[in-house]
Design a protein around this motif. Structure first.
Motif: not given
Length: 475
Positions: A187, A201, A206
């Motif tokens: 991430v 998510r 994201l």
């Protein structure tokens, strides 16, 4: 992939499906264009040394979750061109140690600098290594602790040199294939607050760029057994932050693959993951989970994806470019920092003053390492020094050969964070704030991305001139 490679790959897949694979070394050897050898050795410290990677630690290691490993893969083409990939379960190595290892490999095994790539996994659960991240530990270490680090580094270097010799001794005719998979736990930590990641998510929200490719290079012997697999991923190895030695998620991924394929040496290289974290994190269970996910991604490539056979020759290059810093601080500014309330600024200032007083003025540039390997008509492996942000991998893939372009960071010399022009302009930790922990005098200059990318292209073009097998893409 060119038409010839596609035809060969398709033929191999069809033959394997009906059980027409090579049955003996005599079946493989006449057509094999590669030799390969791999070896590994545990490098876990035997004593409770200080650990690297986190400023918050207050005492040495007190246990072990997993072994730490040094591993070597040697590739040799039919013309005798040889390359060595070293992978280390370490947070990084400095330029002096890298040079010392390469000098010893040249003396003992005749390897030129361009034939050697040293990749670190960037685990934050390994030992302090030489002068890497020196200001982070400056003032915390006792003289016995410093001696323990020096002794371990000396023994580690001897192990690595012997390891390469062992891998060379195992060179044997081999099939080399490549493929690319996917893992999605990395991430962008600059764009996503850690606490918000689970919900984002779930909602598909994201933010920021990431590189979820999992490059895979497989080496098989005559009977089809997997003897080595080299793979990478662009994500910090920061799932764990305790006081026990561990390879973090890359270590668990390698363990899983070696358990699935007895006798195989699994080697991990870190991609351009300087601004990428495994999130959520902070538990052993999560480190094991991410390791399984990464190993599964590799396994999917090995078992169910089309693997492309590598033909042609190995071409390697290496250079150090003078990468400019921003405006250097004056002595007065450094002396002012030496009285800061931030102990890391103080540590860096003292180191810089010692350098200046020792007759070595601050230099306006750093000798930044860049290398490029063309593995026949297969992967184009680029290795960059330092903690490289994901923008570099995404840009080089778009300008070169897509997923066939593999970009490793944390290679050969981990001297600092390496921001793109975008991240440098945005600032923050990766954009310049982290320079203090590496002991460099100031931030990088604005030409950093242009200079690095231009050097990659220069090396790739030089490889193309010498070998028509090198994959190219117009730009």
């Amino acid at each position: 992939m060119n038409a010839k490679s596609l035809l060969v790959a398709t033929t191999l897949v069809l033959f394997t499906a009906v059980g027409w694979g090579a049955e003996s070394e005599s079946d493989l050897a006449p057509d094999s264009t590669w030799k390969a050898g791999a070896a590994k050795i545990a490098i876990t410290p035997d004593e409770p040394m200080w650990m690297a990677g986190y400023a918050s630690r207050t005492h040495p290691a007190d246990g072990k979750l997993t072994e730490l490993w040094a591993k070597a893969l040697v590739l040799e083409d039919q013309e005798g061109n040889r390359g060595v990939v070293l992978t280390l379960d370490l947070v990084g190595i400095d330029r002096a140690l890298s040079q010392s290892i390469c000098d010893a490999l040249k003396q003992q095994h005749g390897l030129q600098r361009k034939q050697i790539v040293i990749c670190t996994s960037h685990t934050h659960s390994g030992p302090v290594v030489g002068l890497n991240l020196a200001p982070l530990h400056h003032g915390l270490l006792t003289d016995p602790q410093r001696k323990a680090i020096d002794d371990w580094v000396a023994a580690f270097q001897d192990q690595v040199i012997a390891l390469v010799g062992e891998a060379i001794g195992k060179l044997a005719p081999s099939d080399v294939t490549w493929g690319s998979g996917t893992a999605t736990f990395a991430v962008n930590r600059r764009e996503n607050p850690e606490a918000a990641v689970p919900q984002r998510r779930t909602e598909g929200q994201l933010q920021g760029p990431s590189d979820h490719d999992v490059p895979v290079l497989a080496v098989r012997e005559a009977n089809g057994n997997l003897t080595a697999v080299l793979f990478g991923y662009a994500c910090h190895a920061t799932t764990l932050s305790g006081y026990q030695w561990s390879g973090d998620y890359p270590g668990y991924a390698q363990m899983n693959l070696e358990e699935q394929h007895p006798g195989c040496v699994a080697l991990f290289f870190a991609g351009c993951g300087a601004d990428q974290n495994p999130l959520p994190r902070r538990t052993v269970e999560l480190a094991q989970h991410y390791g399984r996910r990464l190993a599964d991604a590799v396994e999917t490539v090995l078992l169910t994806s089309e693997m492309h056979p590598v033909q042609g020759s190995l071409r390697t290059s290496y250079a150090e470019i003078d990468l400019p810093f921003d405006e250097l601080p004056t002595r007065e500014e450094i002396e002012l920092n030496s009285r800061s309330e931030n102990r890391y600024e103080v540590a860096r200032a003292k180191m810089l003053l010692e350098q200046i007083d020792g007759g070595a003025p601050l230099l306006p540039t750093y000798p930044y390492p860049v290398s490029a390997w063309a593995v026949g008509d297969g992967p184009l492996l680029t290795t960059l020094g330092g903690e490289v942000v994901v923008d570099y991998a995404l840009r080089l893939k778009s300008e070169l050969t897509g997923v066939q372009t593999w970009v490793a960071g944390y290679a050969n010399d981990v001297m600092a964070y390496v921001p793109s022009r975008r991240v440098l302009g945005e600032g923050g930790y990766e954009g310049g704030g982290a320079m203090v922990y590496y002991g460099l005098p100031t931030s990088w200059g604005p030409s950093i991305e242009k200079d690095i990318v231009q050097e990659v292209h220069r090396q790739v073009e030089s490889l193309s001139i010498h070998d028509a097998d090198v994959p190219t893409r117009s730009r």
